[in-house]
Design a protein around this motif. Sequence first.
Motif, PDB file in Angstrom:
ATOM      1  N   THR A 168     -20.983  35.416 -56.698  1.00  0.00           N
ATOM      2  CA  THR A 168     -19.734  34.689 -56.501  1.00  0.00           C
ATOM      3  C   THR A 168     -19.624  33.549 -57.508  1.00  0.00           C
ATOM      4  OG1 THR A 168     -20.870  33.473 -54.719  1.00  0.00           O
ATOM      5  CG2 THR A 168     -19.384  35.250 -54.075  1.00  0.00           C
ATOM      6  N   HIS A 169     -18.382  33.200 -57.822  1.00  0.00           N
ATOM      7  CA  HIS A 169     -18.117  32.171 -58.826  1.00  0.00           C
ATOM      8  C   HIS A 169     -18.292  30.774 -58.237  1.00  0.00           C
ATOM      9  CE1 HIS A 169     -15.741  29.563 -61.509  1.00  0.00           C
ATOM     10  NE2 HIS A 169     -15.984  30.465 -62.443  1.00  0.00           N
ATOM     11  N   ASN A 170     -17.780  30.567 -57.036  1.00  0.00           N
ATOM     12  CA  ASN A 170     -17.947  29.327 -56.263  1.00  0.00           C
ATOM     13  C   ASN A 170     -17.145  28.133 -56.770  1.00  0.00           C
ATOM     14  OD1 ASN A 170     -19.896  30.311 -54.258  1.00  0.00           O
ATOM     15  ND2 ASN A 170     -21.271  30.522 -56.016  1.00  0.00           N
ATOM     16  N   PHE A 180     -12.525  33.267 -52.116  1.00  0.00           N
ATOM     17  CA  PHE A 180     -11.130  33.350 -51.671  1.00  0.00           C
ATOM     18  C   PHE A 180     -10.708  32.027 -51.033  1.00  0.00           C
ATOM     19  CE2 PHE A 180      -7.851  34.406 -48.476  1.00  0.00           C
ATOM     20  CZ  PHE A 180      -6.881  34.913 -49.328  1.00  0.00           C
ATOM     21  N   GLY A 181     -11.578  31.458 -50.210  1.00  0.00           N
ATOM     22  CA  GLY A 181     -11.254  30.199 -49.536  1.00  0.00           C
ATOM     23  C   GLY A 181     -11.017  29.059 -50.494  1.00  0.00           C
ATOM     24  N   ASP A 182     -11.762  29.042 -51.602  1.00  0.00           N
ATOM     25  CA  ASP A 182     -11.572  27.968 -52.580  1.00  0.00           C
ATOM     26  C   ASP A 182     -10.232  28.112 -53.294  1.00  0.00           C
ATOM     27  OD1 ASP A 182     -12.685  25.574 -53.451  1.00  0.00           O
ATOM     28  OD2 ASP A 182     -13.458  26.456 -55.293  1.00  0.00           O
ATOM     29  N   MET A 183      -9.788  29.344 -53.515  1.00  0.00           N
ATOM     30  CA  MET A 183      -8.453  29.536 -54.077  1.00  0.00           C
ATOM     31  C   MET A 183      -7.385  29.028 -53.109  1.00  0.00           C
ATOM     32  SD  MET A 183      -8.421  33.175 -56.107  1.00  0.00           S
ATOM     33  CE  MET A 183      -9.492  34.112 -55.022  1.00  0.00           C
ATOM     34  N   VAL A 184      -7.532  29.359 -51.834  1.00  0.00           N
ATOM     35  CA  VAL A 184      -6.583  28.879 -50.830  1.00  0.00           C
ATOM     36  C   VAL A 184      -6.582  27.360 -50.793  1.00  0.00           C
ATOM     37  CG1 VAL A 184      -6.067  28.817 -48.358  1.00  0.00           C
ATOM     38  CG2 VAL A 184      -6.746  30.980 -49.435  1.00  0.00           C
ATOM     39  N   ILE A 224     -11.351  33.765 -42.222  1.00  0.00           N
ATOM     40  CA  ILE A 224     -12.173  32.582 -41.937  1.00  0.00           C
ATOM     41  C   ILE A 224     -12.367  31.750 -43.199  1.00  0.00           C
ATOM     42  CG2 ILE A 224     -14.465  31.792 -41.211  1.00  0.00           C
ATOM     43  CD1 ILE A 224     -12.746  32.782 -38.928  1.00  0.00           C
ATOM     44  N   GLY A 225     -12.598  32.413 -44.333  1.00  0.00           N
ATOM     45  CA  GLY A 225     -12.822  31.694 -45.582  1.00  0.00           C
ATOM     46  C   GLY A 225     -11.662  30.809 -45.961  1.00  0.00           C
ATOM     47  N   ALA A 226     -10.437  31.254 -45.673  1.00  0.00           N
ATOM     48  CA  ALA A 226      -9.256  30.452 -45.992  1.00  0.00           C
ATOM     49  C   ALA A 226      -9.293  29.105 -45.279  1.00  0.00           C
ATOM     50  CB  ALA A 226      -7.993  31.220 -45.605  1.00  0.00           C
ATOM     51  N   GLN A 227      -9.900  29.069 -44.104  1.00  0.00           N
ATOM     52  CA  GLN A 227     -10.016  27.815 -43.350  1.00  0.00           C
ATOM     53  C   GLN A 227     -11.321  27.074 -43.673  1.00  0.00           C
ATOM     54  OE1 GLN A 227      -9.023  28.904 -39.034  1.00  0.00           O
ATOM     55  NE2 GLN A 227      -9.001  30.900 -40.071  1.00  0.00           N
ATOM     56  N   LEU A 228     -12.352  27.840 -43.999  1.00  0.00           N
ATOM     57  CA  LEU A 228     -13.689  27.272 -44.164  1.00  0.00           C
ATOM     58  C   LEU A 228     -13.788  26.284 -45.314  1.00  0.00           C
ATOM     59  CD1 LEU A 228     -16.738  27.092 -43.668  1.00  0.00           C
ATOM     60  CD2 LEU A 228     -16.998  29.224 -44.983  1.00  0.00           C
ATOM     61  N   LEU A 229     -13.232  26.629 -46.466  1.00  0.00           N
ATOM     62  CA  LEU A 229     -13.441  25.765 -47.627  1.00  0.00           C
ATOM     63  C   LEU A 229     -12.768  24.404 -47.481  1.00  0.00           C
ATOM     64  CD1 LEU A 229     -15.176  26.278 -50.199  1.00  0.00           C
ATOM     65  CD2 LEU A 229     -14.834  28.245 -48.700  1.00  0.00           C
ATOM     66  N   PRO A 230     -11.528  24.298 -46.971  1.00  0.00           N
ATOM     67  CA  PRO A 230     -10.995  22.952 -46.711  1.00  0.00           C
ATOM     68  C   PRO A 230     -11.833  22.179 -45.695  1.00  0.00           C
ATOM     69  CG  PRO A 230      -9.238  24.572 -46.706  1.00  0.00           C
ATOM     70  CD  PRO A 230     -10.521  25.349 -46.743  1.00  0.00           C
TER      71      PRO A 230
END
Length: 364
Positions: free
Chosen positions: A213-215, A249-253, A302-308
């Motif tokens: 993953t890029h991260n 994906f979450g970081d993009m969101v 879940i990732g969409a919420q996780l990164l924020p």
Amino acid sequence: MRMSKAVERTTLQRVLPHYHCSLNNSTVAPLGNGLINSTFLVRSINTNFVLQKINQHVFPKPGDVVNNAELINNHLLNKQTQGQYQLTPMRQIENNDNKVFSLVDRNYWRAIEYIPNCYTIEAVDTPEQAQQVAAAFAKFTHALADFPAQELAVIIPSFHHLGHRLSQLKTAAKSNTNDRLQHCSELLEFCLSEHEFIKSVAELEASLPLRVTHNDTKINNLLFCASNNNPTAVIDLDTCMPGFIMHDFGDMVRTCCSNLPEDGKNIEEMYVREDILSALAKGYLSELDNHINELEKQSLVIGAQLLPFMIGIRFLTDFIDGDNYFHTKYEMHNLDRAKNQIKLYSLLKNIQPKIHDMIYQLSR
């Protein structure tokens, strides 16, 4: 010649000869607006290239950073040769000793191939742009799907591990060495009370497959071609390591879908740009939908919420701890960032059914 304060002219005089050039036959100028490494564009008689000093405070094992990038780029170059990767790998250039780094004054330097006629973008403006961004990062992930992620060094241990970040928050709050809990007790209580979400993340992490993953999937980590305005290269591979696609994906969101910058104070006016979020999902899954398992697909919700949530916790931890990690411009800057990101998390949590539908729209 414009120079950054962090890099003296005399240092460059020692570094450049490692790459068959000198200040006498080259021009050197700062490149980009990155806050971590010192990056320069070198224009010499024979060639142009990007020269970079790796920040060893952030990356205490710079050799691992360089080696990871070399492994990834070699794999992508092979994929490109086979017609299986349409973007341009960011090739590292060997020095006079046939190494991809140079050690000068105990600092690690590297040279990276310069791709001309390209530009970067700081913020997503349209759904079409968002779809391009997500598709480009998904192509990167897909091309690396058959690379054994375990062969990469872990650059920053527990970088996206929520349990670790919560532990750091609890430790900072218990110490309260800067007497700042009085300013953030409600926010702290909220973060620590999200038991159901925290549990769901832990359960996913125990079952998801590791991938490369890029991260750091912000739009400014893409190069766009000046002639057709399409993404041409994924850049800044410094945090590439084993991870889960829900993080990318979450970081993009996180970085694309709020109408406010991450330190915007007027959070009562914040909303989720759902058209951008839908476009991110469409672009990401247009490249990955047939190449990930069902649990990974579910994890994107879940990732969409996780990164924020996670970056909000990190900002809050740094605020309580005295602003030791993130650069701040004023005393309450990290607290404002934390409030902003936790608000974004809450908004995304409220529309979780919509996010689910966006993720699964291509399967209907």
